[in-house]
Design a protein around this motif. Sequence first.
Motif, PDB file in Angstrom:
ATOM      1  N   ALA A   1     -17.533  -2.255  -4.330  1.00  0.00           N
ATOM      2  CA  ALA A   1     -16.453  -2.925  -3.604  1.00  0.00           C
ATOM      3  C   ALA A   1     -16.423  -2.426  -2.169  1.00  0.00           C
ATOM      4  O   ALA A   1     -17.053  -1.418  -1.823  1.00  0.00           O
ATOM      5  CB  ALA A   1     -15.105  -2.660  -4.292  1.00  0.00           C
ATOM      6  N   ARG A   2     -15.673  -3.153  -1.352  1.00  0.00           N
ATOM      7  CA  ARG A   2     -15.443  -2.758   0.042  1.00  0.00           C
ATOM      8  C   ARG A   2     -13.989  -3.062   0.385  1.00  0.00           C
ATOM      9  O   ARG A   2     -13.527  -4.176   0.177  1.00  0.00           O
ATOM     10  CB  ARG A   2     -16.373  -3.539   0.985  1.00  0.00           C
ATOM     11  CG  ARG A   2     -16.110  -3.296   2.474  1.00  0.00           C
ATOM     12  CD  ARG A   2     -17.145  -3.995   3.326  1.00  0.00           C
ATOM     13  NE  ARG A   2     -17.110  -5.443   3.169  1.00  0.00           N
ATOM     14  CZ  ARG A   2     -16.304  -6.263   3.880  1.00  0.00           C
ATOM     15  NH1 ARG A   2     -15.441  -5.759   4.754  1.00  0.00           N
ATOM     16  NH2 ARG A   2     -16.357  -7.571   3.686  1.00  0.00           N
ATOM     17  N   LEU A   3     -13.254  -2.059   0.851  1.00  0.00           N
ATOM     18  CA  LEU A   3     -11.869  -2.275   1.256  1.00  0.00           C
ATOM     19  C   LEU A   3     -11.883  -2.989   2.599  1.00  0.00           C
ATOM     20  O   LEU A   3     -12.148  -2.389   3.637  1.00  0.00           O
ATOM     21  CB  LEU A   3     -11.129  -0.937   1.352  1.00  0.00           C
ATOM     22  CG  LEU A   3      -9.639  -1.028   1.684  1.00  0.00           C
ATOM     23  CD1 LEU A   3      -8.869  -1.744   0.569  1.00  0.00           C
ATOM     24  CD2 LEU A   3      -9.053   0.358   1.911  1.00  0.00           C
ATOM     25  N   CYS A   4     -11.580  -4.300   2.560  1.00  0.00           N
ATOM     26  CA  CYS A   4     -11.703  -5.107   3.777  1.00  0.00           C
ATOM     27  C   CYS A   4     -10.403  -5.220   4.549  1.00  0.00           C
ATOM     28  O   CYS A   4     -10.425  -5.507   5.753  1.00  0.00           O
ATOM     29  CB  CYS A   4     -12.237  -6.498   3.437  1.00  0.00           C
ATOM     30  SG  CYS A   4     -11.125  -7.501   2.421  1.00  0.00           S
ATOM     31  N   VAL A  20       0.803  -1.224   0.000  1.00  0.00           N
ATOM     32  CA  VAL A  20       0.000   0.000   0.000  1.00  0.00           C
ATOM     33  C   VAL A  20       0.837   1.275   0.000  1.00  0.00           C
ATOM     34  O   VAL A  20       0.293   2.369  -0.014  1.00  0.00           O
ATOM     35  CB  VAL A  20      -0.975   0.029   1.203  1.00  0.00           C
ATOM     36  CG1 VAL A  20      -1.955  -1.123   1.105  1.00  0.00           C
ATOM     37  CG2 VAL A  20      -0.226  -0.020   2.530  1.00  0.00           C
ATOM     38  N   HIS A  21       2.150   1.140   0.007  1.00  0.00           N
ATOM     39  CA  HIS A  21       2.996   2.320  -0.092  1.00  0.00           C
ATOM     40  C   HIS A  21       3.376   2.539  -1.555  1.00  0.00           C
ATOM     41  O   HIS A  21       3.346   1.624  -2.374  1.00  0.00           O
ATOM     42  CB  HIS A  21       4.242   2.157   0.778  1.00  0.00           C
ATOM     43  CG  HIS A  21       3.918   2.021   2.232  1.00  0.00           C
ATOM     44  ND1 HIS A  21       3.492   3.062   3.005  1.00  0.00           N
ATOM     45  CD2 HIS A  21       3.947   0.944   3.060  1.00  0.00           C
ATOM     46  CE1 HIS A  21       3.279   2.660   4.246  1.00  0.00           C
ATOM     47  NE2 HIS A  21       3.535   1.365   4.297  1.00  0.00           N
ATOM     48  N   GLY A  22       3.773   3.746  -1.918  1.00  0.00           N
ATOM     49  CA  GLY A  22       4.131   4.030  -3.307  1.00  0.00           C
ATOM     50  C   GLY A  22       2.923   3.865  -4.208  1.00  0.00           C
ATOM     51  O   GLY A  22       1.831   4.374  -3.929  1.00  0.00           O
ATOM     52  N   HIS A  23       3.105   3.122  -5.312  1.00  0.00           N
ATOM     53  CA  HIS A  23       2.023   2.957  -6.285  1.00  0.00           C
ATOM     54  C   HIS A  23       0.823   2.255  -5.674  1.00  0.00           C
ATOM     55  O   HIS A  23      -0.323   2.459  -6.124  1.00  0.00           O
ATOM     56  CB  HIS A  23       2.530   2.166  -7.494  1.00  0.00           C
ATOM     57  CG  HIS A  23       1.509   2.017  -8.583  1.00  0.00           C
ATOM     58  ND1 HIS A  23       0.935   3.085  -9.227  1.00  0.00           N
ATOM     59  CD2 HIS A  23       0.939   0.906  -9.122  1.00  0.00           C
ATOM     60  CE1 HIS A  23       0.057   2.649 -10.134  1.00  0.00           C
ATOM     61  NE2 HIS A  23       0.051   1.328 -10.081  1.00  0.00           N
ATOM     62  N   GLY A  24       1.038   1.451  -4.655  1.00  0.00           N
ATOM     63  CA  GLY A  24      -0.082   0.762  -4.017  1.00  0.00           C
ATOM     64  C   GLY A  24      -1.141   1.692  -3.466  1.00  0.00           C
ATOM     65  O   GLY A  24      -2.322   1.327  -3.384  1.00  0.00           O
ATOM     66  N   ALA A  25      -0.731   2.913  -3.092  1.00  0.00           N
ATOM     67  CA  ALA A  25      -1.708   3.872  -2.573  1.00  0.00           C
ATOM     68  C   ALA A  25      -2.772   4.199  -3.611  1.00  0.00           C
ATOM     69  O   ALA A  25      -3.935   4.454  -3.262  1.00  0.00           O
ATOM     70  CB  ALA A  25      -0.992   5.142  -2.117  1.00  0.00           C
ATOM     71  N   SER A  26      -2.408   4.176  -4.899  1.00  0.00           N
ATOM     72  CA  SER A  26      -3.397   4.461  -5.945  1.00  0.00           C
ATOM     73  C   SER A  26      -4.420   3.333  -6.028  1.00  0.00           C
ATOM     74  O   SER A  26      -5.600   3.583  -6.360  1.00  0.00           O
ATOM     75  CB  SER A  26      -2.713   4.656  -7.298  1.00  0.00           C
ATOM     76  OG  SER A  26      -2.103   3.455  -7.750  1.00  0.00           O
ATOM     77  N   PRO A  28       0.826   1.201   7.568  1.00  0.00           N
ATOM     78  CA  PRO A  28       0.600   2.570   7.084  1.00  0.00           C
ATOM     79  C   PRO A  28       0.045   3.456   8.188  1.00  0.00           C
ATOM     80  O   PRO A  28      -0.654   2.989   9.098  1.00  0.00           O
ATOM     81  CB  PRO A  28      -0.424   2.376   5.963  1.00  0.00           C
ATOM     82  CG  PRO A  28      -1.145   1.113   6.321  1.00  0.00           C
ATOM     83  CD  PRO A  28      -0.143   0.234   7.020  1.00  0.00           C
ATOM     84  N   ASP A  29       0.375   4.724   8.096  1.00  0.00           N
ATOM     85  CA  ASP A  29      -0.240   5.688   9.000  1.00  0.00           C
ATOM     86  C   ASP A  29      -1.720   5.817   8.643  1.00  0.00           C
ATOM     87  O   ASP A  29      -2.092   5.885   7.463  1.00  0.00           O
ATOM     88  CB  ASP A  29       0.434   7.056   8.857  1.00  0.00           C
ATOM     89  CG  ASP A  29       1.910   7.017   9.244  1.00  0.00           C
ATOM     90  OD1 ASP A  29       2.266   6.164  10.088  1.00  0.00           O
ATOM     91  OD2 ASP A  29       2.692   7.806   8.683  1.00  0.00           O
ATOM     92  N   ASP A  30      -2.559   5.844   9.672  1.00  0.00           N
ATOM     93  CA  ASP A  30      -4.009   6.000   9.439  1.00  0.00           C
ATOM     94  C   ASP A  30      -4.507   4.974   8.430  1.00  0.00           C
ATOM     95  O   ASP A  30      -5.106   5.312   7.393  1.00  0.00           O
ATOM     96  CB  ASP A  30      -4.323   7.412   8.939  1.00  0.00           C
ATOM     97  CG  ASP A  30      -3.885   8.490   9.935  1.00  0.00           C
ATOM     98  OD1 ASP A  30      -4.051   8.266  11.147  1.00  0.00           O
ATOM     99  OD2 ASP A  30      -3.362   9.524   9.481  1.00  0.00           O
ATOM    100  N   ALA A  31      -4.247   3.694   8.708  1.00  0.00           N
ATOM    101  CA  ALA A  31      -4.673   2.619   7.807  1.00  0.00           C
ATOM    102  C   ALA A  31      -6.176   2.722   7.549  1.00  0.00           C
ATOM    103  O   ALA A  31      -6.972   2.831   8.492  1.00  0.00           O
ATOM    104  CB  ALA A  31      -4.330   1.265   8.406  1.00  0.00           C
ATOM    105  N   PRO A  32      -6.594   2.687   6.272  1.00  0.00           N
ATOM    106  CA  PRO A  32      -8.010   2.854   5.945  1.00  0.00           C
ATOM    107  C   PRO A  32      -8.849   1.596   6.174  1.00  0.00           C
ATOM    108  O   PRO A  32     -10.064   1.609   5.963  1.00  0.00           O
ATOM    109  CB  PRO A  32      -7.979   3.225   4.468  1.00  0.00           C
ATOM    110  CG  PRO A  32      -6.754   2.537   3.945  1.00  0.00           C
ATOM    111  CD  PRO A  32      -5.751   2.587   5.069  1.00  0.00           C
ATOM    112  N   ALA A  33      -8.183   0.497   6.559  1.00  0.00           N
ATOM    113  CA  ALA A  33      -8.862  -0.778   6.799  1.00  0.00           C
ATOM    114  C   ALA A  33      -7.955  -1.596   7.719  1.00  0.00           C
ATOM    115  O   ALA A  33      -6.794  -1.236   7.937  1.00  0.00           O
ATOM    116  CB  ALA A  33      -9.104  -1.510   5.474  1.00  0.00           C
ATOM    117  N   PRO A  34      -8.449  -2.688   8.279  1.00  0.00           N
ATOM    118  CA  PRO A  34      -7.586  -3.531   9.126  1.00  0.00           C
ATOM    119  C   PRO A  34      -6.292  -3.898   8.408  1.00  0.00           C
ATOM    120  O   PRO A  34      -6.295  -4.247   7.219  1.00  0.00           O
ATOM    121  CB  PRO A  34      -8.454  -4.756   9.386  1.00  0.00           C
ATOM    122  CG  PRO A  34      -9.855  -4.227   9.318  1.00  0.00           C
ATOM    123  CD  PRO A  34      -9.840  -3.185   8.252  1.00  0.00           C
TER     124      PRO A  34
END
Length: 375
Positions: free
Chosen positions: A32-35, A12-18, A43-49
């Motif tokens: 979809a649902r980011l599970c 999820v860092h670099g290109h993974g953030a997109s 990651p800082d402030d992870a948007p999901a578990p």
Amino acid sequence: MSAPAPVAVVGVHGHGASHVRAVEALAARGLARLCAVVDPRRPDDAPAPWFPTLGDLLSATQPDVRPEVVVLSTPIPTHLPLARAAMEAGLDVLLEKPTAASLSEHTAIVETAERTGRLCQVGFQSFGSHALDAVTELVADGEIGEVVGLGAVGTWVRTAGYWGRAPWAGRRRLDGRDVVDGVVTNPLAHAIATMLRVGGARTSADVAHVVVDLHRANPIEADDTSSVRVVAADGTRYGAGLTLCAPERTPARVLVLGTDGEIALEYEHDRVTLRTPRLQVEKTYGRTPLLEDLLATRADPARRLACDVRDTGAFMRVLEAVRTAPAPRAVPAACVTWHGEGDDRRPVVDDVARWCEAAARSARTFAELGVPWAR
């Protein structure tokens, strides 16, 4: 309506953030649902578990974090083991390009997809462009006469900071494993893959012969300025001239060359230009994001993936030629001008844009063209 598909993003860092943003955009539409997110570095402030490895996610017992689809945006050498683990766990996969680090690894991923019956989409975003079908229709309608060849031109700029972004950047091998991170196989891989796709070369069997001519101006292992010739099984000739050492970045183009004109596809912008002795027409098209396409194919088994892993075999033949070629030759210092300082430092190779255009249009390598720095 069916429930939103649970999707996990691995890397999820670099290109993974997109990719995380792409899932969130689909979530806003109820698709979809980011599970979960997976990365060795939390990651800082992870948007999901968050989970440190895919194995940790797959062994988790919480039902809400169990994905049905995983997006793999991880270093090239990890593509095979992670894609195999995901598909064997019953998940469908969006795998970032390039597909794998070798042709044998690509074969193993295809075998896993066929054995498990899972979907495996590869992240050549240009394959979701509606412009590709438009080009195919123009050719079929005879707008440029008979096709005599296809080309790809990529004149981009990369700085020292780009090559320092990760331990594997600009490497051919790392810790005993193939990486193959050069201009042909990573930053301008879309140029090669899209050119082959437009010409109808999809699988490994569609390619008869590949010649590569690899060079580097940067102090790296891999190539940053290269030419490629591909001859397809049906006799179609493809040429490419690619560099990361141009004076300025220009839109990458795929060329379809005919007896009565040519078509230029700027795949980054989904823009098609038709040029004939009678007219010049330009049109910009839309595109379907590859994750959205994957979710639609899950819902409709009769639908074909925009970039099925099987359809990247022709590209993998080119990657394999790069992987097994001798190390790139250093461009003579007298033919390189350096600009900038620190992480912004970058080389410009003499007349490189002109030679990339010539390689694409002639399907001849830099050496065959007599380029002074390629002799």
